[in-house]
Design a protein around this motif. Structure first.
Motif, PDB file in Angstrom:
ATOM      1  N   PRO A  73       0.835  -1.203   0.000  1.00 18.86           N
ATOM      2  CA  PRO A  73       0.000   0.000   0.000  1.00 18.86           C
ATOM      3  C   PRO A  73       0.874   1.259   0.000  1.00 18.86           C
ATOM      4  O   PRO A  73       1.989   1.255   0.529  1.00 18.86           O
ATOM      5  N   PHE A  74       0.356   2.320  -0.612  1.00 21.75           N
ATOM      6  CA  PHE A  74       1.112   3.568  -0.678  1.00 21.75           C
ATOM      7  C   PHE A  74       0.163   4.752  -0.770  1.00 21.75           C
ATOM      8  O   PHE A  74      -1.017   4.595  -1.046  1.00 21.75           O
ATOM      9  N   ARG A  75       0.730   5.924  -0.541  1.00 26.83           N
ATOM     10  CA  ARG A  75      -0.015   7.183  -0.630  1.00 26.83           C
ATOM     11  C   ARG A  75       0.406   7.895  -1.912  1.00 26.83           C
ATOM     12  O   ARG A  75       1.589   8.090  -2.169  1.00 26.83           O
ATOM     13  N   GLU A  77      -0.252  11.461  -3.973  1.00 24.51           N
ATOM     14  CA  GLU A  77      -0.762  12.835  -3.869  1.00 24.51           C
ATOM     15  C   GLU A  77      -0.930  13.397  -5.278  1.00 24.51           C
ATOM     16  O   GLU A  77       0.067  13.695  -5.948  1.00 24.51           O
ATOM     17  N   THR A 146      -5.397  13.016  -1.837  1.00 18.60           N
ATOM     18  CA  THR A 146      -4.549  12.053  -1.135  1.00 18.60           C
ATOM     19  C   THR A 146      -5.186  10.678  -1.252  1.00 18.60           C
ATOM     20  O   THR A 146      -6.190  10.397  -0.619  1.00 18.60           O
ATOM     21  N   TRP A 147      -4.590   9.864  -2.109  1.00 15.52           N
ATOM     22  CA  TRP A 147      -5.126   8.551  -2.444  1.00 15.52           C
ATOM     23  C   TRP A 147      -4.302   7.501  -1.717  1.00 15.52           C
ATOM     24  O   TRP A 147      -3.138   7.294  -2.024  1.00 15.52           O
ATOM     25  N   GLU A 148      -4.919   6.857  -0.751  1.00 17.01           N
ATOM     26  CA  GLU A 148      -4.267   5.754  -0.029  1.00 17.01           C
ATOM     27  C   GLU A 148      -4.538   4.480  -0.835  1.00 17.01           C
ATOM     28  O   GLU A 148      -5.573   3.832  -0.669  1.00 17.01           O
ATOM     29  N   ALA A 149      -3.626   4.150  -1.726  1.00 16.31           N
ATOM     30  CA  ALA A 149      -3.818   3.009  -2.626  1.00 16.31           C
ATOM     31  C   ALA A 149      -3.667   1.707  -1.841  1.00 16.31           C
ATOM     32  O   ALA A 149      -2.618   1.439  -1.259  1.00 16.31           O
ATOM     33  N   GLN A 150      -4.747   0.936  -1.825  1.00 17.70           N
ATOM     34  CA  GLN A 150      -4.782  -0.332  -1.095  1.00 17.70           C
ATOM     35  C   GLN A 150      -4.750  -1.537  -2.036  1.00 17.70           C
ATOM     36  O   GLN A 150      -4.754  -2.673  -1.585  1.00 17.70           O
ATOM     37  N   PRO A 175      -9.472  -3.129   2.148  1.00 17.26           N
ATOM     38  CA  PRO A 175      -9.539  -1.931   2.993  1.00 17.26           C
ATOM     39  C   PRO A 175      -9.655  -2.307   4.462  1.00 17.26           C
ATOM     40  O   PRO A 175     -10.277  -3.309   4.802  1.00 17.26           O
TER      41      PRO A 175
END
Length: 176
Positions: A73-75, A77, A146-150, A175
């Motif tokens: 997972p990553f953030r 922007e 801000t997309w918290e890619a899961q 999630p």
């Protein structure tokens, strides 16, 4: 029609949840679109990882399994509204997280293993806001998305008026 193999048009993408999709729509709607521009419909906003094109439908199961790669997972922007050549209006990230680039590279390797040719162009992560948008006026600023890619998805693109995008398989972390 004998001899023709049924195909499915496919791509791999980061698929936004409803909250991220809403923020992307707000960015899209903040542009000044010229006559003839084609803004991307809200339910089609996404970030492509790899475009696969038309592949034999008989390979769907093999492809679904073959694109299962390790995912961290990553953030991400997003917040740079930019016009690309040929009238493509996009929203770019402020930076390219190493986990995103690693995912792209692992999927690249999966393509090769599956006997498919990856794109030769350098990967430039973005969300397409509109096509045929020469002369569009990008918003000068806006809130960062801000997309918290899961995870990521294997997506089918269906042509025509009844078409649309259908997520065939979700990969990655569920999630929390």
């Amino acid at each position: 029609m004998s001899g023709q193999q049924e195909t499915t048009r496919l791509f791999l993408a980061l698929w936004p949840d409803p909250a991220i999709r809403h923020q992307l729509r707000e960015w899209r709607d903040a542009w000044g679109w010229p006559r003839g521009a084609t803004p991307v419909h809200t339910d089609k906003l996404h970030l492509t990882l790899h475009f696969l094109g038309n592949l034999p439908s008989s390979r769907l199961s093999e492809l679904r399994d073959g694109f299962s790669v390790p995912f961290d997972p990553f953030r991400l922007e997003l917040g740079r509204a930019v016009m690309w050549p040929r009238g493509l209006a996009v929203l770019e990230p402020h930076g390219e997280p190493p986990e995103l680039l690693a995912l792209h590279a692992r999927l690249n390797e999966a393509l090769v293993t599956l006997g498919l040719a990856p794109e030769a162009r350098k990967y430039r992560p973005h969300v397409t806001m509109a096509r045929r948008a020469v002369g569009a006026v990008p918003p000068t600023a806006g809130p960062a998305v801000t997309w918290e890619a899961q995870g990521y998805a294997l997506v089918e693109s269906r042509p025509g008026d009844g078409g649309g995008y259908i997520v065939l398989h979700d990969y990655g972390s569920p999630p929390a």
